[in-house]
Write a protein that holds these residues in place. Structure first.
Motif, PDB file in Angstrom:
ATOM      1  N   MET A 154       0.852  -1.156   0.000  1.00  0.00           N
ATOM      2  CA  MET A 154       0.000   0.000   0.000  1.00  0.00           C
ATOM      3  C   MET A 154       0.909   1.233   0.000  1.00  0.00           C
ATOM      4  SD  MET A 154      -2.980   1.017   2.696  1.00  0.00           S
ATOM      5  CE  MET A 154      -4.100  -0.200   2.097  1.00  0.00           C
ATOM      6  N   LYS A 155       0.669   2.068  -0.935  1.00  0.00           N
ATOM      7  CA  LYS A 155       1.477   3.263  -1.077  1.00  0.00           C
ATOM      8  C   LYS A 155       0.985   4.354  -0.139  1.00  0.00           C
ATOM      9  CE  LYS A 155       2.411   2.150  -5.846  1.00  0.00           C
ATOM     10  NZ  LYS A 155       2.208   2.512  -7.221  1.00  0.00           N
ATOM     11  N   LYS A 156       1.831   5.354   0.069  1.00  0.00           N
ATOM     12  CA  LYS A 156       1.490   6.440   0.982  1.00  0.00           C
ATOM     13  C   LYS A 156       0.202   7.134   0.556  1.00  0.00           C
ATOM     14  CE  LYS A 156       3.301  10.605   3.069  1.00  0.00           C
ATOM     15  NZ  LYS A 156       4.421  11.541   3.156  1.00  0.00           N
ATOM     16  N   LYS A 157       0.050   7.327  -0.734  1.00  0.00           N
ATOM     17  CA  LYS A 157      -1.159   7.990  -1.231  1.00  0.00           C
ATOM     18  C   LYS A 157      -2.401   7.157  -0.930  1.00  0.00           C
ATOM     19  CE  LYS A 157      -2.930  10.434  -5.198  1.00  0.00           C
ATOM     20  NZ  LYS A 157      -2.631  11.075  -6.434  1.00  0.00           N
ATOM     21  N   GLU A 158      -2.280   5.836  -1.046  1.00  0.00           N
ATOM     22  CA  GLU A 158      -3.407   4.966  -0.745  1.00  0.00           C
ATOM     23  C   GLU A 158      -3.772   5.041   0.731  1.00  0.00           C
ATOM     24  OE1 GLU A 158      -2.399   1.063  -2.080  1.00  0.00           O
ATOM     25  OE2 GLU A 158      -2.444   1.635  -4.183  1.00  0.00           O
ATOM     26  N   ARG A 159      -2.768   5.157   1.605  1.00  0.00           N
ATOM     27  CA  ARG A 159      -3.042   5.298   3.030  1.00  0.00           C
ATOM     28  C   ARG A 159      -3.747   6.608   3.326  1.00  0.00           C
ATOM     29  NH1 ARG A 159       2.663   4.462   5.181  1.00  0.00           N
ATOM     30  NH2 ARG A 159       3.208   3.729   3.135  1.00  0.00           N
ATOM     31  N   GLU A 160      -3.380   7.663   2.622  1.00  0.00           N
ATOM     32  CA  GLU A 160      -4.035   8.953   2.824  1.00  0.00           C
ATOM     33  C   GLU A 160      -5.488   8.900   2.360  1.00  0.00           C
ATOM     34  OE1 GLU A 160      -1.546  11.671   0.735  1.00  0.00           O
ATOM     35  OE2 GLU A 160      -0.011  11.687   2.294  1.00  0.00           O
ATOM     36  N   THR A 161      -5.745   8.231   1.248  1.00  0.00           N
ATOM     37  CA  THR A 161      -7.127   8.127   0.776  1.00  0.00           C
ATOM     38  C   THR A 161      -7.950   7.245   1.706  1.00  0.00           C
ATOM     39  OG1 THR A 161      -6.591   6.286  -0.705  1.00  0.00           O
ATOM     40  CG2 THR A 161      -6.533   8.500  -1.637  1.00  0.00           C
ATOM     41  N   LEU A 162      -7.298   6.301   2.362  1.00  0.00           N
ATOM     42  CA  LEU A 162      -7.990   5.444   3.322  1.00  0.00           C
ATOM     43  C   LEU A 162      -8.560   6.293   4.462  1.00  0.00           C
ATOM     44  CD1 LEU A 162      -8.596   2.477   4.003  1.00  0.00           C
ATOM     45  CD2 LEU A 162      -6.482   2.457   5.315  1.00  0.00           C
ATOM     46  N   ALA A 163      -7.816   7.306   4.858  1.00  0.00           N
ATOM     47  CA  ALA A 163      -8.266   8.189   5.925  1.00  0.00           C
ATOM     48  C   ALA A 163      -9.466   9.023   5.484  1.00  0.00           C
ATOM     49  CB  ALA A 163      -7.120   9.099   6.359  1.00  0.00           C
TER      50      ALA A 163
END
Length: 71
Positions: A1-10
């Motif tokens: 999971m990329k950093k951008k994907e983690r941000e969108t998860l939030a």
């Protein structure tokens, strides 16, 4: 999971996170099936998928605890 994907998860809603978890579980199951039949080409993908699933679950649990603390 990329950093951008983690941000969108939030930024996603609860239903989206549940759907993401369901998709990851299904993908992990398929990879385990491929591994057992000897057809798995990239074994490191299974490890990465498990970690992604753990990240989603951890984030969901953190939100649950945050909500309980606020009540």
């Amino acid at each position: 999971m990329k950093k951008k994907e983690r941000e969108t998860l939030a930024q996603q809603g609860h239903a989206d996170r549940v759907e993401k978890e369901k998709g990851l579980k299904e993908a992990a199951w398929k990879l385990r099936l491929q591994k057992s039949t000897g057809q798995l080409e990239n074994p490191s993908r299974l490890k990465a998928l498990r970690r992604d699933l753990a990240r989603v679950k951890t984030y969901q649990r953190a939100l649950e605890l945050k909500g309980e603390a606020g009540q």
